[in-house]
Design a protein around this motif. Sequence first.
Motif, PDB file in Angstrom:
ATOM      1  N   ARG A 131       0.875  -1.191   0.000  1.00  0.00           N
ATOM      2  CA  ARG A 131       0.000   0.000   0.000  1.00  0.00           C
ATOM      3  C   ARG A 131       0.903   1.229   0.000  1.00  0.00           C
ATOM      4  O   ARG A 131       1.142   1.834   1.017  1.00  0.00           O
ATOM      5  CB  ARG A 131      -0.911  -0.038   1.239  1.00  0.00           C
ATOM      6  CG  ARG A 131      -2.081   0.870   1.230  1.00  0.00           C
ATOM      7  CD  ARG A 131      -1.748   2.349   1.479  1.00  0.00           C
ATOM      8  NE  ARG A 131      -1.539   2.723   2.862  1.00  0.00           N
ATOM      9  CZ  ARG A 131      -0.626   3.633   3.239  1.00  0.00           C
ATOM     10  NH1 ARG A 131       0.175   4.227   2.379  1.00  0.00           N
ATOM     11  NH2 ARG A 131      -0.489   3.939   4.513  1.00  0.00           N
ATOM     12  N   ASN A 173      -3.351  -2.961   5.274  1.00  0.00           N
ATOM     13  CA  ASN A 173      -3.849  -3.055   6.657  1.00  0.00           C
ATOM     14  C   ASN A 173      -4.096  -4.489   7.124  1.00  0.00           C
ATOM     15  O   ASN A 173      -4.072  -4.752   8.318  1.00  0.00           O
ATOM     16  CB  ASN A 173      -5.059  -2.137   6.878  1.00  0.00           C
ATOM     17  CG  ASN A 173      -6.257  -2.494   6.041  1.00  0.00           C
ATOM     18  OD1 ASN A 173      -6.550  -3.671   5.843  1.00  0.00           O
ATOM     19  ND2 ASN A 173      -6.976  -1.481   5.544  1.00  0.00           N
ATOM     20  N   GLY A 215     -12.580   6.740   5.406  1.00  0.00           N
ATOM     21  CA  GLY A 215     -11.430   5.822   5.408  1.00  0.00           C
ATOM     22  C   GLY A 215     -11.239   5.279   6.807  1.00  0.00           C
ATOM     23  O   GLY A 215     -10.984   6.041   7.746  1.00  0.00           O
ATOM     24  N   LYS A 241     -11.990  -2.081  13.031  1.00  0.00           N
ATOM     25  CA  LYS A 241     -13.142  -1.186  12.836  1.00  0.00           C
ATOM     26  C   LYS A 241     -14.185  -1.359  13.943  1.00  0.00           C
ATOM     27  O   LYS A 241     -15.005  -0.474  14.170  1.00  0.00           O
ATOM     28  CB  LYS A 241     -13.805  -1.481  11.485  1.00  0.00           C
ATOM     29  CG  LYS A 241     -12.950  -1.110  10.280  1.00  0.00           C
ATOM     30  CD  LYS A 241     -13.672  -1.463   8.988  1.00  0.00           C
ATOM     31  CE  LYS A 241     -12.821  -1.171   7.770  1.00  0.00           C
ATOM     32  NZ  LYS A 241     -13.374  -1.758   6.552  1.00  0.00           N
ATOM     33  N   THR A 254      -8.977   9.831   4.959  1.00  0.00           N
ATOM     34  CA  THR A 254      -7.896   8.838   5.018  1.00  0.00           C
ATOM     35  C   THR A 254      -8.293   7.637   4.165  1.00  0.00           C
ATOM     36  O   THR A 254      -8.139   6.489   4.564  1.00  0.00           O
ATOM     37  CB  THR A 254      -7.654   8.365   6.470  1.00  0.00           C
ATOM     38  OG1 THR A 254      -8.921   7.990   7.029  1.00  0.00           O
ATOM     39  CG2 THR A 254      -7.011   9.430   7.316  1.00  0.00           C
ATOM     40  N   GLY A 293      -7.463   7.282   0.757  1.00  0.00           N
ATOM     41  CA  GLY A 293      -6.583   7.006  -0.375  1.00  0.00           C
ATOM     42  C   GLY A 293      -7.259   7.276  -1.713  1.00  0.00           C
ATOM     43  O   GLY A 293      -6.699   6.956  -2.760  1.00  0.00           O
ATOM     44  N   ALA A 319      -0.504  18.163   6.922  1.00  0.00           N
ATOM     45  CA  ALA A 319      -0.659  17.183   7.993  1.00  0.00           C
ATOM     46  C   ALA A 319      -0.027  15.879   7.528  1.00  0.00           C
ATOM     47  O   ALA A 319      -0.691  15.022   6.950  1.00  0.00           O
ATOM     48  CB  ALA A 319      -2.128  16.971   8.305  1.00  0.00           C
TER      49      ALA A 319
HETATM   50  N1  LIG Z   1      -0.882  12.408   5.679  1.00  0.00           N
HETATM   51  C1  LIG Z   1      -0.245  11.402   6.202  1.00  0.00           C
HETATM   52  O1  LIG Z   1       0.703  11.573   6.989  1.00  0.00           O
HETATM   53  C2  LIG Z   1      -0.655  10.025   5.880  1.00  0.00           C
HETATM   54  C3  LIG Z   1      -1.504   9.770   4.856  1.00  0.00           C
HETATM   55  N2  LIG Z   1      -1.884   8.492   4.574  1.00  0.00           N
HETATM   56  C4  LIG Z   1      -2.724   8.301   3.413  1.00  0.00           C
HETATM   57  O2  LIG Z   1      -3.977   7.810   3.817  1.00  0.00           O
HETATM   58  C5  LIG Z   1      -4.511   6.987   2.786  1.00  0.00           C
HETATM   59  C6  LIG Z   1      -5.018   5.702   3.409  1.00  0.00           C
HETATM   60  O3  LIG Z   1      -3.976   5.012   4.020  1.00  0.00           O
HETATM   61  P1  LIG Z   1      -4.292   3.776   4.994  1.00  0.00           P
HETATM   62  O4  LIG Z   1      -5.206   4.170   6.058  1.00  0.00           O
HETATM   63  O5  LIG Z   1      -3.014   3.187   5.376  1.00  0.00           O
HETATM   64  O6  LIG Z   1      -5.030   2.805   3.978  1.00  0.00           O
HETATM   65  P2  LIG Z   1      -5.970   1.584   4.295  1.00  0.00           P
HETATM   66  O7  LIG Z   1      -6.009   0.784   3.067  1.00  0.00           O
HETATM   67  O8  LIG Z   1      -5.594   0.960   5.569  1.00  0.00           O
HETATM   68  O9  LIG Z   1      -7.394   2.278   4.514  1.00  0.00           O
HETATM   69  C7  LIG Z   1      -8.158   2.856   3.495  1.00  0.00           C
HETATM   70  C8  LIG Z   1      -9.572   3.002   3.983  1.00  0.00           C
HETATM   71  O10 LIG Z   1     -10.268   3.787   3.044  1.00  0.00           O
HETATM   72  C9  LIG Z   1     -11.473   3.118   2.716  1.00  0.00           C
HETATM   73  N3  LIG Z   1     -11.872   3.450   1.358  1.00  0.00           N
HETATM   74  C10 LIG Z   1     -11.272   3.127   0.204  1.00  0.00           C
HETATM   75  N4  LIG Z   1     -11.968   3.626  -0.830  1.00  0.00           N
HETATM   76  C11 LIG Z   1     -13.014   4.272  -0.315  1.00  0.00           C
HETATM   77  C12 LIG Z   1     -14.093   4.993  -0.866  1.00  0.00           C
HETATM   78  N5  LIG Z   1     -14.206   5.171  -2.177  1.00  0.00           N
HETATM   79  N6  LIG Z   1     -15.004   5.515  -0.025  1.00  0.00           N
HETATM   80  C13 LIG Z   1     -14.885   5.351   1.292  1.00  0.00           C
HETATM   81  N7  LIG Z   1     -13.887   4.701   1.889  1.00  0.00           N
HETATM   82  C14 LIG Z   1     -12.953   4.173   1.082  1.00  0.00           C
HETATM   83  C15 LIG Z   1     -11.176   1.649   2.870  1.00  0.00           C
HETATM   84  O11 LIG Z   1     -12.387   0.975   3.029  1.00  0.00           O
HETATM   85  P3  LIG Z   1     -12.516  -0.613   3.210  1.00  0.00           P
HETATM   86  O12 LIG Z   1     -11.952  -0.873   4.572  1.00  0.00           O
HETATM   87  O13 LIG Z   1     -13.973  -0.853   3.126  1.00  0.00           O
HETATM   88  O14 LIG Z   1     -11.713  -1.230   2.124  1.00  0.00           O
HETATM   89  C16 LIG Z   1     -10.305   1.685   4.121  1.00  0.00           C
HETATM   90  O15 LIG Z   1     -11.103   1.720   5.259  1.00  0.00           O
HETATM   91  C17 LIG Z   1      -3.403   6.810   1.759  1.00  0.00           C
HETATM   92  O16 LIG Z   1      -3.643   7.667   0.681  1.00  0.00           O
HETATM   93  C18 LIG Z   1      -2.154   7.278   2.459  1.00  0.00           C
HETATM   94  O17 LIG Z   1      -1.246   7.893   1.578  1.00  0.00           O
HETATM   95  C19 LIG Z   1      -1.458   7.423   5.309  1.00  0.00           C
HETATM   96  C20 LIG Z   1      -0.603   7.617   6.336  1.00  0.00           C
HETATM   97  C21 LIG Z   1      -0.098   8.931   6.671  1.00  0.00           C
END
Ligand SMILES: NC(=O)C1=CN([C@@H]2O[C@H](COP(=O)(O)OP(=O)(O)OC[C@H]3O[C@@H](n4cnc5c(N)ncnc54)[C@H](OP(=O)(O)O)[C@@H]3O)[C@@H](O)[C@H]2O)C=CC1
Length: 606
Positions: free
Chosen positions: A193, A287, A339, A391, A419, A421, A505
């Motif tokens: 990821r 995750n 997210g 969750k 969050t 992605g 952030a």
């Molecule tokens: N600014 C920062 O410092 C940081 C930013 N990030 C960013 O955060 C993002 C997510 O990272 P991370 O949490 O590790 O990823 P994960 O894969 O752990 O989590 C992504 C979550 O987003 C949900 N999701 C995906 N698509 C959709 C959608 N279309 N509508 C609603 N929910 C959705 C997923 O749902 P489901 O569970 O149902 O699949 C999941 O719950 C990335 O882009 C990463 O770059 C991460 C760490 C630090």
Amino acid sequence: MDSTTKKVRPGGASVLDLDPKSTVGGGVEDAYGEDRATEDQLVTPWTISVASGYSLLRDPHHNKGLAFTLKERDAHYIRGLLPPVVMSQELQEKKLLHNIRQYQLPLQKYTAMMDLAERNERLFYKLLIDNVEELLPVVYTPTVGEACQKYGSIFQRPQGLYISLKEKGKILEVLKNWPERSIQVIVVTDGERILGLGDLGCQGMGIPVGKLALYTALGGVRPSSCLPITIDVGTNNEKLLNDEFYIGLKQRRATGKEYADLLEEFMSAVKQNYGEKVLIQFEDFANHNAFDLLAKYSTTHLVFNDDIQGTAAVVLAGLVGALKLLGGTLGDHKFLFLGAGEAGTGIAELIALEMSKQTKAPVEETRKNIWLVDSKGLIVSSRKDSLQHFKKPWAHEHPPATTLLDAVKAIKPTVLIGTSGVGSTFTKEVVEAMVEFNEVSLPLSLSLSLSLHKPLILALSNPTSQSECTAEEAYKWTQGRAIYASGSPFDPVEYNGKVHVPGQANNAYIFPGLGLGLVISGAIRVHDDMLLAASEGLAGQVTKENCEKGLIYPPFSNIRKISAHIAANVAAKAYELGLASRLPRPENLLKYAESCMYTPNYRTYR
Ligand SMILES: NC(=O)C1=CN([C@@H]2O[C@H](COP(=O)(O)OP(=O)(O)OC[C@H]3O[C@@H](n4cnc5c(N)ncnc54)[C@H](OP(=O)(O)O)[C@@H]3O)[C@@H](O)[C@H]2O)C=CC1
Ligand SMILES: CC(=O)C(=O)O
Ligand SMILES: [Mg+2]
């Protein structure tokens, strides 16, 4: 290089001539004044090689290019190997910055920076530190995302260690192939990821390399003690599997026992090779592995997950910064996340923990102010059975809501955090809804009633293409009222004659200082209270002047000072919790942290 031969430079100096000045990492300065491993750490097959002449110019750790003085050129057999001019490091830096600014494309700038790192490490770090706001987006997000996507075609030289399924049973040997012995921080990914770009397999290496560059530039951890690692268990990215130039294993990802066994061997080998005080930062794992790895190894190793824990600390600090603008306490706010993965639930949990500490209410209670939406909609109790374990604590009693807009209308949050992605998910309707009910619902204290006109919008997903909304959109759709920060940087936006400066952030505010604090205290475990301490350290650096400009984070240009404060806070907590092994405790931890920080100025070679 023959790795089994102790190299002796022509002048006769060898490792035995070293001045045993001790350093934080337990190393010594070598004949060039660089920090190296001590002799007793030099177990076969490692030796210290002391370059001179032509090879000195090709050794990025020692090369100074045109900055070698004539005396040094004589002493180290390089006279004639360079043009006659002697240039100061400052002038070299000016020239390079000028060159980098000539490139149009971010990826060209990135490649130029990486080439510099491979040529002249100190100049690379000096340039990065002195121009951090300009160059952070080049070596880190968003450009590092594009670099990972094209990693195979960009790089000629390895910048870290690759441990694939082919190395099963040999991981300890592989670790010993790395030329540096005295490792203090490892950033490891399995590439599943990478930012919000998905599975990039072995090409995820750009992330540990980038994160560790920030450990040094932002946190002052010595470059020689940083080790980037990519674990390659295959990839499920069809495009890469079908790419004849893909640099990783061409197979689908190993899972289950095969995956767990490789990771177990890796974690044991790291401990065996580097001891228990080496910090292992898990980065950009998917995750379905990230939470389990953290839970499994946090009791036996010094580990933390940057995406779950580092991000949480940075966001909590931003919320504390925002409260300086909004008034009230965390408990006065209602949070909605789009997210519910690593970043989302990690942040949510730390906010709940902090609220619980502040109000003395059980964490089960404070969680009730926090709501999350995943790809299937609002997380509510009726979905509990089918939810992943991370969750479940967030499955509150509530009717279902399928879309984010429905969830926003139902929950009426004061803070919206992205969050997911997935880019452009904070639509105009969603953002306008945030303004609408923040205007009409004035449920809390009088002091908050006016300030709640400002919705707090954090679009944390990286890189820029995945941002839930841009800074411009946030300010435009809220008529300039939003307090906005994003994971990847956006330029200031002028709206109705006022310039709004968005915050960034990003966990880059936290992990370098957190890591430094763990290293200087000799911490043996990471504790949640250290994350709170790191977060406080960052929040404490938000000045009145920052607030007046509407900023919830201090500028990155102060990051070294910020990191020192974070490190001091984290180290203090490590001592308080009895988790610090470096004794006696330095009296002034801030001064001590500052004194330990690597500076990239050239040294005079003897
Ligand atoms: N600014 C920062 O410092 C940081 C930013 N990030 C960013 O955060 C993002 C997510 O990272 P991370 O949490 O590790 O990823 P994960 O894969 O752990 O989590 C992504 C979550 O987003 C949900 N999701 C995906 N698509 C959709 C959608 N279309 N509508 C609603 N929910 C959705 C997923 O749902 P489901 O569970 O149902 O699949 C999941 O719950 C990335 O882009 C990463 O770059 C991460 C760490 C630090
Ligand atoms: C910043 C970071 O760690 C991420 O986007 O994954
Ligand atoms: Mg990450």
